[in-house]
Design a protein around this motif. Structure first.
Motif, PDB file in Angstrom:
ATOM      1  N   LEU A 225      13.581  -1.274 -17.596  1.00 43.81           N
ATOM      2  CA  LEU A 225      13.557  -0.279 -16.498  1.00 43.81           C
ATOM      3  C   LEU A 225      13.175  -0.980 -15.281  1.00 43.81           C
ATOM      4  O   LEU A 225      13.759  -0.768 -14.232  1.00 43.81           O
ATOM      5  N   VAL A 226      12.011  -1.744 -15.452  1.00 43.19           N
ATOM      6  CA  VAL A 226      11.325  -2.534 -14.140  1.00 43.19           C
ATOM      7  C   VAL A 226      12.382  -3.287 -13.348  1.00 43.19           C
ATOM      8  O   VAL A 226      12.476  -3.055 -12.084  1.00 43.19           O
ATOM      9  N   ASP A 227      13.034  -4.158 -14.082  1.00 46.20           N
ATOM     10  CA  ASP A 227      13.799  -4.964 -13.347  1.00 46.20           C
ATOM     11  C   ASP A 227      14.974  -4.474 -12.457  1.00 46.20           C
ATOM     12  O   ASP A 227      15.284  -4.829 -11.491  1.00 46.20           O
ATOM     13  N   ALA A 228      15.561  -3.279 -13.291  1.00 50.24           N
ATOM     14  CA  ALA A 228      16.626  -2.511 -12.779  1.00 50.24           C
ATOM     15  C   ALA A 228      16.195  -1.825 -11.403  1.00 50.24           C
ATOM     16  O   ALA A 228      16.679  -1.872 -10.503  1.00 50.24           O
TER      17      ALA A 228
ATOM     18  N   ASN B  69       0.932  -1.205  -0.071  1.00 48.57           N
ATOM     19  CA  ASN B  69       0.004   0.187  -0.147  1.00 48.57           C
ATOM     20  C   ASN B  69       0.877   1.220   0.184  1.00 48.57           C
ATOM     21  O   ASN B  69       0.360   2.328  -0.001  1.00 48.57           O
ATOM     22  N   SER B  70       2.188   1.256   0.069  1.00 55.11           N
ATOM     23  CA  SER B  70       3.044   2.333   0.217  1.00 55.11           C
ATOM     24  C   SER B  70       3.541   2.608  -1.310  1.00 55.11           C
ATOM     25  O   SER B  70       4.671   2.418  -1.661  1.00 55.11           O
ATOM     26  N   LEU B  71       2.789   3.470  -1.975  1.00 51.18           N
ATOM     27  CA  LEU B  71       3.096   3.964  -3.100  1.00 51.18           C
ATOM     28  C   LEU B  71       4.065   5.100  -2.859  1.00 51.18           C
ATOM     29  O   LEU B  71       3.732   6.047  -2.295  1.00 51.18           O
ATOM     30  N   LEU B  72       5.215   5.097  -3.383  1.00 52.73           N
ATOM     31  CA  LEU B  72       6.438   5.932  -3.017  1.00 52.73           C
ATOM     32  C   LEU B  72       6.558   7.096  -4.149  1.00 52.73           C
ATOM     33  O   LEU B  72       6.312   8.187  -3.884  1.00 52.73           O
ATOM     34  N   LEU B  73       6.509   6.461  -5.184  1.00 56.35           N
ATOM     35  CA  LEU B  73       6.939   7.244  -6.413  1.00 56.35           C
ATOM     36  C   LEU B  73       6.063   7.202  -7.709  1.00 56.35           C
ATOM     37  O   LEU B  73       5.744   5.946  -7.772  1.00 56.35           O
ATOM     38  N   GLY B  74       5.555   8.373  -8.545  1.00 59.34           N
ATOM     39  CA  GLY B  74       4.801   7.971  -9.608  1.00 59.34           C
ATOM     40  C   GLY B  74       5.803   8.534 -10.895  1.00 59.34           C
ATOM     41  O   GLY B  74       6.152   9.777 -10.862  1.00 59.34           O
ATOM     42  N   ILE B  75       6.214   7.866 -11.798  1.00 60.32           N
ATOM     43  CA  ILE B  75       7.088   8.373 -12.803  1.00 60.32           C
ATOM     44  C   ILE B  75       6.423   7.993 -14.176  1.00 60.32           C
ATOM     45  O   ILE B  75       5.685   7.044 -14.508  1.00 60.32           O
ATOM     46  N   GLY B  76       6.246   9.098 -15.036  1.00 56.66           N
ATOM     47  CA  GLY B  76       5.591   9.154 -16.238  1.00 56.66           C
ATOM     48  C   GLY B  76       6.720   9.121 -17.168  1.00 56.66           C
ATOM     49  O   GLY B  76       7.933   9.569 -17.212  1.00 56.66           O
ATOM     50  N   LEU B  77       6.475   7.976 -18.183  1.00 51.53           N
ATOM     51  CA  LEU B  77       7.469   7.785 -19.428  1.00 51.53           C
ATOM     52  C   LEU B  77       6.713   8.219 -20.589  1.00 51.53           C
ATOM     53  O   LEU B  77       5.503   7.604 -20.858  1.00 51.53           O
ATOM     54  N   TYR B  78       7.075   9.275 -21.448  1.00 52.34           N
ATOM     55  CA  TYR B  78       6.527   9.707 -22.481  1.00 52.34           C
ATOM     56  C   TYR B  78       7.599  10.279 -23.510  1.00 52.34           C
ATOM     57  O   TYR B  78       8.761  10.315 -23.359  1.00 52.34           O
ATOM     58  N   SER B  79       6.907  10.632 -24.730  1.00 54.28           N
ATOM     59  CA  SER B  79       7.591  11.416 -25.506  1.00 54.28           C
ATOM     60  C   SER B  79       6.961  12.564 -26.016  1.00 54.28           C
ATOM     61  O   SER B  79       5.694  12.743 -26.317  1.00 54.28           O
TER      62      SER B  79
ATOM     63  N   ILE C 154       6.277   3.186  -8.058  1.00 56.49           N
ATOM     64  CA  ILE C 154       7.238   2.578  -7.142  1.00 56.49           C
ATOM     65  C   ILE C 154       6.568   2.403  -5.881  1.00 56.49           C
ATOM     66  O   ILE C 154       6.526   3.214  -5.160  1.00 56.49           O
ATOM     67  N   TYR C 155       6.469   0.963  -5.227  1.00 53.68           N
ATOM     68  CA  TYR C 155       6.270   0.772  -4.014  1.00 53.68           C
ATOM     69  C   TYR C 155       7.160   0.446  -3.062  1.00 53.68           C
ATOM     70  O   TYR C 155       8.341  -0.236  -3.473  1.00 53.68           O
ATOM     71  N   GLN C 156       7.218   0.886  -1.856  1.00 55.69           N
ATOM     72  CA  GLN C 156       8.300   0.829  -0.821  1.00 55.69           C
ATOM     73  C   GLN C 156       7.923  -0.504  -0.135  1.00 55.69           C
ATOM     74  O   GLN C 156       6.934  -0.900   0.144  1.00 55.69           O
ATOM     75  N   ARG C 157       9.342  -1.072  -0.042  1.00 56.63           N
ATOM     76  CA  ARG C 157       9.129  -2.546   1.123  1.00 56.63           C
ATOM     77  C   ARG C 157       8.933  -2.018   2.564  1.00 56.63           C
ATOM     78  O   ARG C 157       9.676  -1.024   3.008  1.00 56.63           O
TER      79      ARG C 157
ATOM     80  N   ASP D 259      17.520  -1.791  -3.350  1.00 56.32           N
ATOM     81  CA  ASP D 259      17.317  -2.254  -1.798  1.00 56.32           C
ATOM     82  C   ASP D 259      16.091  -1.139  -1.548  1.00 56.32           C
ATOM     83  O   ASP D 259      16.134   0.128  -1.491  1.00 56.32           O
ATOM     84  N   GLY D 260      15.051  -1.711  -0.688  1.00 61.62           N
ATOM     85  CA  GLY D 260      14.001  -0.969  -0.333  1.00 61.62           C
ATOM     86  C   GLY D 260      12.853  -0.659  -1.292  1.00 61.62           C
ATOM     87  O   GLY D 260      11.745  -0.608  -0.710  1.00 61.62           O
ATOM     88  N   VAL D 261      12.813  -1.206  -2.429  1.00 62.76           N
ATOM     89  CA  VAL D 261      11.785  -1.304  -3.355  1.00 62.76           C
ATOM     90  C   VAL D 261      11.222  -2.453  -3.507  1.00 62.76           C
ATOM     91  O   VAL D 261      11.559  -3.761  -3.503  1.00 62.76           O
ATOM     92  N   GLY D 262       9.847  -2.562  -2.967  1.00 59.02           N
ATOM     93  CA  GLY D 262       8.910  -3.560  -2.933  1.00 59.02           C
ATOM     94  C   GLY D 262       8.361  -4.112  -4.184  1.00 59.02           C
ATOM     95  O   GLY D 262       8.337  -5.193  -4.424  1.00 59.02           O
ATOM     96  N   ASN D 263       7.958  -3.224  -4.913  1.00 63.33           N
ATOM     97  CA  ASN D 263       7.311  -3.601  -6.266  1.00 63.33           C
ATOM     98  C   ASN D 263       7.417  -2.306  -7.150  1.00 63.33           C
ATOM     99  O   ASN D 263       7.503  -1.182  -6.637  1.00 63.33           O
ATOM    100  N   VAL D 264       7.449  -2.784  -8.562  1.00 68.29           N
ATOM    101  CA  VAL D 264       7.362  -1.671  -9.531  1.00 68.29           C
ATOM    102  C   VAL D 264       6.038  -2.069 -10.413  1.00 68.29           C
ATOM    103  O   VAL D 264       6.234  -3.138 -10.859  1.00 68.29           O
TER     104      VAL D 264
END
Length: 624
Positions: A164-167, A136-146, A294-297, A172-177
């Protein structure tokens, strides 16, 4: 020799104990996670499956109900919520008590799902049932566009998924993307029902041919042992059996008629490379894009995780194709950083004001120095207990330290003032004054601390969310009181025996100011004494005023609005759009675009994310 005399006669030992408290506290301070509030959200596990081509009713009966009945009753379960959509998606959210370990909860749900997996339709078994621990801890929201719409959503989604996702997940500390508006590449086969019927074919015939001819085959080897005598070579065989491009799918053989004629897929339909799912979309500032959440662990430092993600995105952006850009448009750590910064400033101001008040009333720089040393020691040492109990540095723990600033100094002031009085009034040596004063005050100091702790410790045992929220606040204060009591019985008297001397008054200009202050204080004492004498003859009036104030307090308590936590501007807001039932996703998109245009007209708006067909985990074309 009592307990306190042991430390008075051994000031080096008491100093070493204080330094150990300081070092352990500092080490714990730099290893603690940072967050806005303690973790109070209940543990949730998400169970998702897809039954392609099925209606919501069929998904509910054939998939959702079976899984729900089996999951129901798992240990620690609070409640289950589910949704079944006409797109064939089944989504079940299993909510546990907040005390349940998230990893164990996911394992328990996975075990229950595996029991009934064989009862699910074959199509669901092939696509699989996903059991994930929901963060439930949404940390960041990143927009990818041109900027010039050079790349479509399918390209952007797959670029994010591949590069991007796997990297980001490895940090450390990233729970899910999670990718919002995801468009995975997929081969889409379109059938013409009339052409199928004219050739005596059905949809199942196409599915069967596809499963038989689109396989990954291990063809084996030539010349491998056992082989004829004299075999000199060995070859690995590779069969090109998986179809890759639209032309190969269109040449899929479906049927051979009685005359030997061949029926290919291109005779009854067409194949195209597109996206696996078009049920949702995302726009960034009104233009087509994809978003990465980006969800925080749990237990990680929010600020450090955000910095790592931003640094990694800067590194990855060096390899972006031309005109591909990204923006960190949603950042919850900015509010956390600002709020924690303000609390730290308040804490520093509180410590400074306490020291100033001590100096004003004791009017001796030596007596002021001793509490000024014990206050930071007690506060910093508290972080060791925060680490031991697996708490975090958040607004409530820092508020607890701020409130404790005035409490941890009480014991030290009492001890210093009493020892200083014996030195000044009875002309005793500092060590003898410290020993005599502590003989009188030790039990009082311990009793005072126990009374203060008795006020806050019961809060830690409050049930429910309220207890989880304020547990860290209450125990932080209790921990600081424990350390301040220990320092008041060990370090403070030993420092008094070393530092205090008779006649240490502040000279010069400060001495004149303090003399005027003392005269004013004596006048206040006299007025207070006379007021007490007067009020002692008006007991009924005093009691009546007290009762009236209690009644007014009770009335105000019921009149003041209540809330779970104070409302604070965190720099973003969420607008939910609900379209009429039965409308298409394009209709919802048009309505959302109108809302986007209105919002973007505001000059203070940095960015907007528009997610259509999505409503907090449920894919519905009428919501966004």
């Amino acid at each position: 020799m009592n307990f306190v005399d042991f430390f008075i006669k051994r000031p080096v030992f008491s100093s070493v104990c204080a330094l150990l408290i300081l070092l352990v506290g500092l080490i714990s301070l730099f290893t603690l996670p940072l967050a806005q509030f303690p973790e109070i959200a209940p543990t949730q596990v998400q169970v998702q499956s897809t039954y392609n081509g099925a209606s919501a009713e069929v998904v509910e009966n054939a998939v959702t109900n079976i899984l729900e009945r089996q999951i129901n009753g798992v240990e620690g379960l609070k409640y289950i919520s589910s949704s079944s959509s006409n797109s064939g998606t089944s989504s079940i959210t299993v909510t546990f008590d907040s005390s349940v370990n998230p990893d164990l909860a996911a394992v328990d749900v996975q075990n229950q799902v595996s029991v009934v997996r064989s009862q699910l339709p074959d199509a669901v078994q092939r696509t699989g049932v996903q059991v994930t621990r929901e963060s439930n801890s949404l940390l960041l929201g990143i927009g990818l566009y041109s900027d010039n719409n050079r790349y479509d959503n399918v390209f952007l989604s797959n670029y994010a998924d591949q590069y991007l996702v796997d990297a980001l997940k490895r940090l450390d500390g990233v729970g899910n993307v999670r990718i919002f508006g995801e468009r995975r590449y997929a081969m889409r086969l379109w059938l013409d029902p009339n052409k199928l019927a004219s050739r005596g074919l059905t949809t199942q015939d196409v599915v069967t041919a596809l499963s038989e001819q689109n396989l990954q085959v291990g063809a084996g080897k030539i010349g491998a042992e056992p082989a004829p005598e004299g075999q000199q070579f060995q070859f690995d065989l590779r069969a090109i059996s998986q179809l890759k491009d639209p032309q190969e799918f269109e040449n899929l053989l479906l049927k051979t008629d009685e005359n030997g004629g061949l029926v290919y897929f291109k005779d009854v339909g067409r194949a195209e490379l597109g996206a696996q799912d078009y049920s949702s979309f995302l726009r960034f500032r009104g233009q087509e894009a994809v978003g990465m959440g980006i969800y925080q662990r749990t237990g990680s430092n929010a600020l450090e995780v955000a910095k790592k993600v931003e640094a990694e995105m800067d590194r990855l952006s060096e390899f972006f194709p031309p005109d591909l850009k990204y923006v960190v448009a949603f950042d919850t750590t900015q509010f956390v950083e600002e709020s924690l910064s303000e609390v730290v400033k308040t804490l520093i101001m509180a410590v400074g004001l306490v020291i100033v008040v001590i100096l004003i009333f004791l009017q001796n720089w030596r007596t002021t120095l001793i509490p000024a040393l014990t206050i930071p020691l007690a506060l910093v040492g508290t972080f060791a207990f925060i680490k031991l109990f697996d708490f975090s540095i958040n607004s409530l723990t820092l508020f607890g330290l701020t409130l404790a600033t005035g409490m941890v100094v009480d014991d030290a002031i009492i001890v210093v003032e009493q020892i200083n009085r014996y030195i000044e009034d009875e002309n005793m040596s500092p060590q003898a004054a410290a020993s005599k004063a502590m003989g009188e005050l030790s039990s009082a100091v311990i009793a005072t601390s126990l009374v203060l702790m008795a006020v806050f410790i019961p809060v830690a045992f409050f049930p429910g969310t309220t207890g989880a929220l304020y547990r860290q606040f209450a125990l932080t204060i209790a921990f600081s009181i424990v350390i301040s009591t220990f320092l008041a019985l060990t370090l403070t008297p030993s420092l008094c025996a070393l530092l205090l001397e008779k006649g240490q008054k502040l000279p010069g200009f400060l001495g004149t100011i303090f003399n005027q202050f003392n005269h004013f204080l004596d006048w206040v004492k006299g007025q207070y004494r006379r007021s007490l004498h007067t009020l002692s003859h008006l007991r009924l009036v005093v009691v009546g005023v007290f009762v009236a104030l209690l009644l007014v307090t009770a009335w105000l308590y019921n009149q003041v609005p209540t809330a779970f936590t104070p409302e604070e501007d965190q720099g973003y807001f969420i607008t939910i759009i609900q379209a009429p039932q039965g409308v298409s996703l394009q209709y919802t998109s048009d309505v959302m675009r109108q809302v986007e245009n209105i919002i973007l007209e505001e000059p203070d708006v940095k960015a907007t994310f528009a997610v259509g067909g999505f409503a907090f985990g449920v894919v519905v074309p009428t919501k966004g």
